[in-house]
Design a protein around this motif. Sequence first.
Motif, PDB file in Angstrom:
ATOM      1  N   PRO A   3       0.803  -1.225   0.000  1.00 38.05           N
ATOM      2  CA  PRO A   3       0.000   0.000   0.000  1.00 38.05           C
ATOM      3  C   PRO A   3       0.836   1.276   0.000  1.00 38.05           C
ATOM      4  CG  PRO A   3      -0.285  -1.264   2.058  1.00 38.05           C
ATOM      5  CD  PRO A   3       0.434  -2.129   1.096  1.00 38.05           C
ATOM      6  N   ILE A   4       2.070   1.166   0.481  1.00 43.67           N
ATOM      7  CA  ILE A   4       2.908   2.368   0.561  1.00 43.67           C
ATOM      8  C   ILE A   4       3.104   3.010  -0.815  1.00 43.67           C
ATOM      9  CG2 ILE A   4       5.089   1.100   0.349  1.00 43.67           C
ATOM     10  CD1 ILE A   4       4.558   4.025   2.716  1.00 43.67           C
ATOM     11  N   TRP A   5       3.102   2.185  -1.871  1.00 43.77           N
ATOM     12  CA  TRP A   5       3.247   2.751  -3.227  1.00 43.77           C
ATOM     13  C   TRP A   5       2.054   3.658  -3.549  1.00 43.77           C
ATOM     14  CZ3 TRP A   5       7.703   2.332  -5.836  1.00 43.77           C
ATOM     15  CH2 TRP A   5       8.576   1.292  -5.488  1.00 43.77           C
ATOM     16  N   SER A   6       0.874   3.218  -3.166  1.00 40.47           N
ATOM     17  CA  SER A   6      -0.316   4.067  -3.392  1.00 40.47           C
ATOM     18  C   SER A   6      -0.217   5.339  -2.574  1.00 40.47           C
ATOM     19  CB  SER A   6      -1.584   3.325  -2.980  1.00 40.47           C
ATOM     20  OG  SER A   6      -1.702   2.110  -3.660  1.00 40.47           O
ATOM     21  N   PHE A   7       0.152   5.171  -1.309  1.00 38.27           N
ATOM     22  CA  PHE A   7       0.145   6.307  -0.400  1.00 38.27           C
ATOM     23  C   PHE A   7       1.188   7.343  -0.789  1.00 38.27           C
ATOM     24  CE2 PHE A   7      -1.546   3.354   3.179  1.00 38.27           C
ATOM     25  CZ  PHE A   7      -2.740   3.264   2.491  1.00 38.27           C
ATOM     26  N   ASP A   8       2.397   6.868  -1.121  1.00 39.36           N
ATOM     27  CA  ASP A   8       3.442   7.809  -1.534  1.00 39.36           C
ATOM     28  C   ASP A   8       2.993   8.593  -2.759  1.00 39.36           C
ATOM     29  OD1 ASP A   8       5.037   7.053   0.498  1.00 39.36           O
ATOM     30  OD2 ASP A   8       6.452   5.864  -0.685  1.00 39.36           O
ATOM     31  N   THR A   9       2.422   7.867  -3.714  1.00 40.29           N
ATOM     32  CA  THR A   9       1.971   8.507  -4.947  1.00 40.29           C
ATOM     33  C   THR A   9       0.941   9.594  -4.644  1.00 40.29           C
ATOM     34  OG1 THR A   9       2.319   6.438  -6.126  1.00 40.29           O
ATOM     35  CG2 THR A   9       0.942   8.083  -7.192  1.00 40.29           C
ATOM     36  N   LEU A  10      -0.026   9.220  -3.828  1.00 37.36           N
ATOM     37  CA  LEU A  10      -1.073  10.167  -3.440  1.00 37.36           C
ATOM     38  C   LEU A  10      -0.460  11.410  -2.793  1.00 37.36           C
ATOM     39  CD1 LEU A  10      -4.271  10.239  -3.017  1.00 37.36           C
ATOM     40  CD2 LEU A  10      -3.766   9.595  -0.679  1.00 37.36           C
ATOM     41  N   THR A  11       0.482  11.167  -1.883  1.00 37.25           N
ATOM     42  CA  THR A  11       1.116  12.280  -1.173  1.00 37.25           C
ATOM     43  C   THR A  11       1.784  13.238  -2.149  1.00 37.25           C
ATOM     44  OG1 THR A  11       1.565  10.730   0.614  1.00 37.25           O
ATOM     45  CG2 THR A  11       2.654  12.852   0.729  1.00 37.25           C
ATOM     46  N   MET A  12       2.556  12.685  -3.091  1.00 41.15           N
ATOM     47  CA  MET A  12       3.267  13.604  -3.983  1.00 41.15           C
ATOM     48  C   MET A  12       2.323  14.368  -4.897  1.00 41.15           C
ATOM     49  SD  MET A  12       5.742  10.837  -5.811  1.00 41.15           S
ATOM     50  CE  MET A  12       6.210   9.739  -4.524  1.00 41.15           C
ATOM     51  N   VAL A  13       1.288  13.730  -5.357  1.00 40.19           N
ATOM     52  CA  VAL A  13       0.364  14.465  -6.230  1.00 40.19           C
ATOM     53  C   VAL A  13      -0.280  15.610  -5.446  1.00 40.19           C
ATOM     54  CG1 VAL A  13      -1.673  14.335  -7.694  1.00 40.19           C
ATOM     55  CG2 VAL A  13      -0.097  12.427  -7.615  1.00 40.19           C
ATOM     56  N   TYR A  14      -0.687  15.324  -4.221  1.00 44.07           N
ATOM     57  CA  TYR A  14      -1.315  16.382  -3.423  1.00 44.07           C
ATOM     58  C   TYR A  14      -0.357  17.519  -3.137  1.00 44.07           C
ATOM     59  CZ  TYR A  14      -6.008  14.865  -2.559  1.00 44.07           C
ATOM     60  OH  TYR A  14      -7.320  14.579  -2.718  1.00 44.07           O
ATOM     61  N   ILE A  15       0.877  17.161  -2.761  1.00 44.77           N
ATOM     62  CA  ILE A  15       1.848  18.206  -2.439  1.00 44.77           C
ATOM     63  C   ILE A  15       2.147  19.028  -3.685  1.00 44.77           C
ATOM     64  CG2 ILE A  15       4.237  18.628  -1.764  1.00 44.77           C
ATOM     65  CD1 ILE A  15       4.016  16.294   0.159  1.00 44.77           C
ATOM     66  N   GLY A  16       2.293  18.360  -4.821  1.00 44.45           N
ATOM     67  CA  GLY A  16       2.627  19.072  -6.051  1.00 44.45           C
ATOM     68  C   GLY A  16       1.455  19.887  -6.572  1.00 44.45           C
ATOM     69  N   GLY A  17       0.295  19.295  -6.590  1.00 42.25           N
ATOM     70  CA  GLY A  17      -0.863  19.998  -7.126  1.00 42.25           C
ATOM     71  C   GLY A  17      -1.634  19.087  -8.046  1.00 42.25           C
ATOM     72  N   GLN A  18      -2.748  18.558  -7.542  1.00 41.58           N
ATOM     73  CA  GLN A  18      -3.486  17.589  -8.338  1.00 41.58           C
ATOM     74  C   GLN A  18      -4.233  18.276  -9.476  1.00 41.58           C
ATOM     75  OE1 GLN A  18      -6.799  15.799  -6.389  1.00 41.58           O
ATOM     76  NE2 GLN A  18      -6.839  17.336  -4.769  1.00 41.58           N
ATOM     77  N   GLY A  19      -4.433  17.513 -10.533  1.00 40.20           N
ATOM     78  CA  GLY A  19      -5.191  18.032 -11.656  1.00 40.20           C
ATOM     79  C   GLY A  19      -4.375  18.889 -12.607  1.00 40.20           C
ATOM     80  N   THR A  20      -3.094  19.056 -12.330  1.00 49.18           N
ATOM     81  CA  THR A  20      -2.230  19.827 -13.229  1.00 49.18           C
ATOM     82  C   THR A  20      -1.204  18.883 -13.853  1.00 49.18           C
ATOM     83  OG1 THR A  20      -0.625  20.299 -11.495  1.00 49.18           O
ATOM     84  CG2 THR A  20      -2.442  21.847 -11.741  1.00 49.18           C
ATOM     85  N   ILE A  21      -0.492  19.367 -14.877  1.00 52.10           N
ATOM     86  CA  ILE A  21       0.536  18.541 -15.505  1.00 52.10           C
ATOM     87  C   ILE A  21       1.821  18.588 -14.683  1.00 52.10           C
ATOM     88  CG2 ILE A  21       1.907  18.166 -17.575  1.00 52.10           C
ATOM     89  CD1 ILE A  21      -1.019  17.681 -18.007  1.00 52.10           C
TER      90      ILE A  21
END
Lengths: 293, 233, 317
Positions: free
Chosen positions: C229-247
């Motif tokens: 599950p850590i792969w899912s969680f890490d991925t989620l974390t980075m998208v949120y920190i970076g900015g979801q919905g953007t390139i």
Amino acid sequence: MTEAFVQIIIFGILIGALYGLAALGLSMVFGVTKILNIAHGELIMLGGYASFWLFRLVGLDPFISLPLTMLIMAVVGLVLYKLLFVRTVKLPEEEKIKNTMLIGFGLTLILQNIALILWTADDRGITTAYSGQVFTVLNIRFPIVRVAGFAVALICLLSLHLFLRKTYTGKAIRATVEDWEAAALMGINIQQVYMLSFVLGAALAGVAGALVSVTFSIDPSMGMHWTLKALIVMVLGGLGSIAGTFAGGILLGATESATAFLIGGNYREVIGLLLFLLVLIFRPQGLLGAKER
Amino acid sequence: MLKLENINAYYGDLQALWGISLDVNEGELVALVGPNGAGKTTTLKVIAGLLAPAAGLVEFRGQDLLKKSVHQIVSLGISQVPEGGRIFPGMTVLENLELGAFVPEARKAKDQTLQSVYKSYPILEERSDQLAGTLSGGERQMLAIGRALMSKPRLLVLDEPSFGLAPILVDQMFVMITEINKQGVTVLLVEQNVRAALEVAHRSYVIENGEIVGEGTGVDLLSFESIRSAYLG
Amino acid sequence: MARIQLLLVAVVVILLACLPLVIEKDSTLNLLVLILLFIIMASSWNILGGFTGQTSLGHAAFFGLGSLATRLLWIQGFPLLPSLLAGGGLAVVFALVIGIPAFKLKGVYFAIGTLALGQILFVTVGNLFPTISALPVEALRTYQLAPRYYLFLVLTILTVGFAYLLANSRVGLGMMAVREDEDAAEALGVNARRHKLLALVFSAFLAGMAGSAFAYYHVSYYYQFPFAPIWSFDTLTMVYIGGQGTIIGPIVGAIFFVLLREFLVLNVGEYHLIVFGVLFILVVLFLPGGFVEAWEKIRNLLVRRRSKRDRNASTTA
């Protein structure tokens, strides 16, 4: 063969009560506040450690120290609520559920690793003088600790039930669940109801944690496992039904045990998750819940 | 007693109220009438503290309501029967009534108030252990009003109490409201049933598109040209 | 895209392509591989979670399936390219199988449903393949890091490029409409279920390919590991920190996450996750658009201040 199977199922039911208790807090908090606290398992973990250290350092029996464990966890819950979750209260429901889930997810990382720093990754468990004792009825063995755990879970369930039915505060909570706006127009302070529910949920997680530490063992990474169990039970039992949650727990415990017996211990996790998905997709009101109005 | 001054209110970017001013004096029965979507319910939400206006003033017995939260406003003595009654269907009739007396002052007098509510609406006593969701439409509305009276309000605010009721019940409803008012409770009544509301009210306001467009005694307004053509046909 | 941006992208790509020629240390190259891997993961998650608004907590399932198929085939002696594609293919098949029932779940139920799904695969794969998968001796002897690096680089370019094209396409717009309001999108003639399914398939394929590349790259690991599950969680974390919905958000998030984690691991050891937990909560509560939103806020502030100064200057003049 049959006798062994009955024995297995009895064990499953005894564990299932604990699952029900683990889900009770999560389900109540979600039902009242629409906060989906993914870190509920971590609260159970903290409750387990509270009970463990009270036993190790002060020598308090885990069953005797239950009120203290609840109090400690209530304070933890209060702090978490005031610090984090209160900020989501004003959001529209959908967004609130999602954001609180994400906050809970961040919390799991934090709490898990704080526990790791403070108490290392070692498995801990409480072993009392009566830990190994078993009594036998009709050739079926009943470990004393698990039976006591079952009783505690049942007491919690009944107390919560009575609290919600008989007290003014309990009725205010139920009214808030039914229609928060109408409840506010009765002069009920909704913010306070939310906070109280969250704190109560944390206290219940504390009880569950104490029981886990005395029946199984605890470690900093146990949270996810218990959150999943609680989620499964919550979905099986149907939201907002205390009796349903308890029955859901027993159902999960028994199913897991039966699976372990018939298919293999490796799959006891999988069966619960599968059941969870199926119910979520085909019967979202819960296997045991009534259809929503 | 209750005073609204120049209230502007928005839902998101949409302005729903444009400078609403109205007042209700002690002992009066005041009606606020107007078509669907005119801003009647929005006005009530502002009074209840459920919607914060962008500008304006709301006062109740000299207290600034805009500084109070919803439950504080209830304990000041304003009780609202929201549109459709909004009873708690999964709770018993008695529990609904008990919740009406939630604020501390009302809770002290709960048993007494309950007796007087039962006296006015005996059907509620008969059904006291029944789940509120099993009541008929008219009984539900009665329960909603009974529940509001349980808080011993100084001002009772009713949102469309006649909505969805059978014609014969509508007449009863207006009789009930008049009775409540005669017993000394000030009433603010919001209605789409314009003729009946204007007939029972001492004074009335007409609201359209979020603005007050007319004010007067019931009889005055009945002869109001736009009212006649719009609502009385 | 503005010409200058295109130029910038080209320069970055060329630089990245030349890096293995310059860099001697394997550890640096490994770090780059990790960053590229997570850019693929984050960008692919973003298609489903960011563009289409379906928050998944089971992204590891696709990554894991990709790695599993590729590893099994390739170690058995299948040629590399078909093995890699089989990984992405298996992820797509799985996405199609679960897609229809999974999208009966809305919002948070979709999230916990995918969490359960990921967990089921994690446990089951652990049961079926309880061993470590190590490269055969022959493959180990000839193991080189550079081709792995280039594979990840190519996949990253393809993923980001695809996400960019998608975001500016009709289909992409449809996905965003579904995210904003499913019913309204339907009313406008957007087939919500088809768009969600499409997003899931794209997302699964790309994550599956990341898994395939991982299987080609990693020397030895438990078969179960990429399903964790850590792969899912890490991925989620980075998208949120970076900015979801953007390139750019997932890219920035992935780079930031991997580098900060590297830095924290060196300095505070395993406890880096506390920092990420706090950061994640702060983003959710105060900056739902992540770094991208923060950057825009700062830029707007600067622009406004400048225009204010200009206005002041003109009034005093």
